[in-house]
Design an enzyme around this catalytic site. Sequence first.
Site, PDB file in Angstrom:
ATOM      1  N   THR A   1      -8.415   6.574  -2.713  1.00  0.00           N
ATOM      2  CA  THR A   1      -9.793   6.125  -2.956  1.00  0.00           C
ATOM      3  C   THR A   1     -10.740   7.310  -2.814  1.00  0.00           C
ATOM      4  OG1 THR A   1      -9.966   5.449  -0.633  1.00  0.00           O
ATOM      5  CG2 THR A   1      -9.456   3.721  -2.253  1.00  0.00           C
TER       6      THR A   1
ATOM      7  N   HIS B   1       0.794  -1.235   0.000  1.00  0.00           N
ATOM      8  CA  HIS B   1       0.000   0.000   0.000  1.00  0.00           C
ATOM      9  C   HIS B   1       0.822   1.278   0.000  1.00  0.00           C
ATOM     10  CE1 HIS B   1      -4.041  -1.742   0.562  1.00  0.00           C
ATOM     11  NE2 HIS B   1      -3.394  -2.696   1.196  1.00  0.00           N
TER      12      HIS B   1
ATOM     13  N   LYS C   1      -8.615  14.148   3.650  1.00  0.00           N
ATOM     14  CA  LYS C   1      -7.759  12.956   3.676  1.00  0.00           C
ATOM     15  C   LYS C   1      -6.840  13.086   4.881  1.00  0.00           C
ATOM     16  CE  LYS C   1      -6.437  14.023  -0.598  1.00  0.00           C
ATOM     17  NZ  LYS C   1      -6.544  12.734  -1.245  1.00  0.00           N
ATOM     18  N   ARG C   2      -6.133  12.012   5.269  1.00  0.00           N
ATOM     19  CA  ARG C   2      -5.155  12.125   6.341  1.00  0.00           C
ATOM     20  C   ARG C   2      -4.187  13.281   6.031  1.00  0.00           C
ATOM     21  NH1 ARG C   2      -5.411   8.021  10.444  1.00  0.00           N
ATOM     22  NH2 ARG C   2      -3.649   9.201  11.245  1.00  0.00           N
TER      23      ARG C   2
ATOM     24  N   LYS D   1     -14.346   8.442  -4.784  1.00  0.00           N
ATOM     25  CA  LYS D   1     -15.603   8.810  -4.116  1.00  0.00           C
ATOM     26  C   LYS D   1     -16.113  10.162  -4.641  1.00  0.00           C
ATOM     27  CE  LYS D   1     -13.690   6.770   0.103  1.00  0.00           C
ATOM     28  NZ  LYS D   1     -13.047   7.164   1.394  1.00  0.00           N
TER      29      LYS D   1
ATOM     30  N   LYS E   1       0.785  14.337   0.729  1.00  0.00           N
ATOM     31  CA  LYS E   1      -0.534  14.659   0.178  1.00  0.00           C
ATOM     32  C   LYS E   1      -0.675  16.158  -0.120  1.00  0.00           C
ATOM     33  CE  LYS E   1      -2.862  10.723   2.427  1.00  0.00           C
ATOM     34  NZ  LYS E   1      -3.726  10.062   1.422  1.00  0.00           N
TER      35      LYS E   1
HETATM   36  C1  LIG Z   1     -11.768   7.358   1.636  1.00  0.00           C
HETATM   37  C2  LIG Z   1     -11.231   7.763   2.940  1.00  0.00           C
HETATM   38  C3  LIG Z   1      -9.855   7.931   3.105  1.00  0.00           C
HETATM   39  C4  LIG Z   1      -8.867   7.788   1.973  1.00  0.00           C
HETATM   40  O1  LIG Z   1      -8.827   9.043   1.310  1.00  0.00           O
HETATM   41  P1  LIG Z   1      -7.631   9.416   0.304  1.00  0.00           P
HETATM   42  O2  LIG Z   1      -8.061  10.737  -0.277  1.00  0.00           O
HETATM   43  O3  LIG Z   1      -7.627   8.329  -0.738  1.00  0.00           O
HETATM   44  O4  LIG Z   1      -6.396   9.486   1.093  1.00  0.00           O
HETATM   45  C5  LIG Z   1      -9.381   8.308   4.347  1.00  0.00           C
HETATM   46  N1  LIG Z   1     -10.223   8.505   5.387  1.00  0.00           N
HETATM   47  C6  LIG Z   1     -11.554   8.380   5.258  1.00  0.00           C
HETATM   48  C7  LIG Z   1     -12.436   8.642   6.435  1.00  0.00           C
HETATM   49  C8  LIG Z   1     -12.116   8.002   4.039  1.00  0.00           C
HETATM   50  O5  LIG Z   1     -13.449   7.868   3.912  1.00  0.00           O
END
Ligand SMILES: *Cc1c(COP(=O)(O)O)cnc(C)c1O
Length: 581
Positions: free
Chosen positions: A424, A128, A316-317, A428, A322
């Site tokens: 991911t 990952h 995101k985190r 979304k 990022k």
């Molecule tokens: C989808 C999701 C992530 C992953 O987000 P990325 O933009 O791909 O880093 C992290 N935390 C939560 C709560 C999510 O729903």
Amino acid sequence: MGWQNLQENLILTILIKGDYIGAIEHKAETENISKVLYPNDMFAKGKELRLKQEYFFSSATLQDIIRRYKQKFSDNFESFAEYNAIQLNDTHPAIAIVELMRLLVDVEGISWEKAWNITTKSFGYTNHTVMPEALEKWSVDLLQSLLPRHLQIIYEIDRRFSEDVIKIYPNDKSKIDRMSIIKDETVRMANLSIIGSHTVNGVAKLHTEIIKQHLFKDFYEIFPEKFQNKTNGITQRRWLLKANPCLAELITEKIGNSWITNLNELTKLTEFIDNTEFLIRWRNIKKQNKERLANYIRKELNINIDTETMFDCQIKRIHEYKRQLLNILHVIHMYLEIKDFPERDFIPRTVIISGKAAPSYFMAKLIIKLINSVADVINSDKSIDDKLKLIFIPNYSVSLAELIIPSADLSEQISTAGMEASGTGNMKFALNGALTIGTLDGANVEIKEEVGEENIFIFGLTDKEIEELKGKYNPKDFYKNNLKLQRVIDLIAEGYFSRHEPSLFKPIIDSLLHQGDKFFVLADFQSYIECQQKVSKEYLDQELWTKKSVINVAKIGKFSSDRTIEEYVKEIWNLKKVHVS
Ligand SMILES: *Cc1c(COP(=O)(O)O)cnc(C)c1O
């Protein structure tokens, strides 16, 4: 040990030894192992409790698998790998490879060779991350004290593997240095995972190529057939049907409900992109979702936001790769433009950022502080006429994501190229009709292939250009040669956003200017603000923007987790699909 056993153990210790405090301490300590998961999004070096936790869950799982297998096959382990597929989700459960060897050899009395054959036919490993500091490494000392038998087994796996490598490369000792499990008194869990698995996969096409050509190059040379790609996916049942019920209803009205179990059905939406009434309804649903989020922000943060503005979201985190920092530099740049040219047309934006930082990640926490400090200045400046707002929403979670994503006009996916394995969140947002601004990183590359380059905003250096730049990069050149960038950096550096403590953000400035800017924020700044100008210009044409929004949804079907899981089923686990009526 189950809860009942723990209780009995406690009572026995109290009754027999009279050691009440000792018994309570022991109970608390053992219960701690499974109490909370580590909140780090990457490897936190050498935490003993974390290794205990990883071992606890791995061993419990394997003992359960073996118990069930024996109910059917007794002591004959010939068919074990045919009936059990064990997928390592990152290296966190990698100790399971060693635990299965221990259970088969020490407990079941099977020969090493047979046990190794069963083990390597059972395990698959999904990688990952390509960030070297995020790969799990445990010290030999810690393993010796916690899991001495496992350490012995690791040494034996390593000895046999190294023998094989020497046969292939008799004159290249560097191969073993890079591929052995143990090096410099540390156990490299990624190497163990590759050696102990039949298949290794990345989670997006670009990521898998990087694994094969760089991160695990030596392993790929020896076992090219072990490596596969499985591009990540998301479930439309949560991220459209549940999170965005109004949009789900409109889609079902137009194309029926089969998209709920077959996301490629969404392509049928392209029939409606010239239907004005449909586009108006699509836009109204986005507006409703923006109102829903605005109500939350008013209630929880006591800030009023205008739902007529563009909702520009990065959730995101919090991590340097990022590049929430790049986003903030752009926000400050917009703020200065509005103040410098109050009469000039500006497409109003509400920039929304949310995300958690790992507890000991100093830089990530300082970035959150910077976001909030910039927000305080911008949101209280009456002179900018509400053209720009910046909102940091605390306590990011899946529930918050379900609230924010359906409201987004613009999805920020701006990681340094080559560093985000897949992402991911990007999927979304596109599924909910946001347009993406992003780098050619992770699954962004495949989203672009699907939606078409005219329906996504791509900027910045490519992964190859980043590789090229490494070693030569001087962020100060970008600072010196770009007056807009210089003003933004200087404003942070002089304490404009931290009046009470002017040097508060010095570590951020230092990392950008004096410590090499490892995430190439300054190198991508100009390309990013130019791309954002293009975004603003296109947002002016609401009809065209809405068409692009529909096209994003229509062409995002590939990223259903149903497709991903089916690929794992067929190509890694070799299972026959079972239809459940
Ligand atoms: C989808 C999701 C992530 C992953 O987000 P990325 O933009 O791909 O880093 C992290 N935390 C939560 C709560 C999510 O729903």
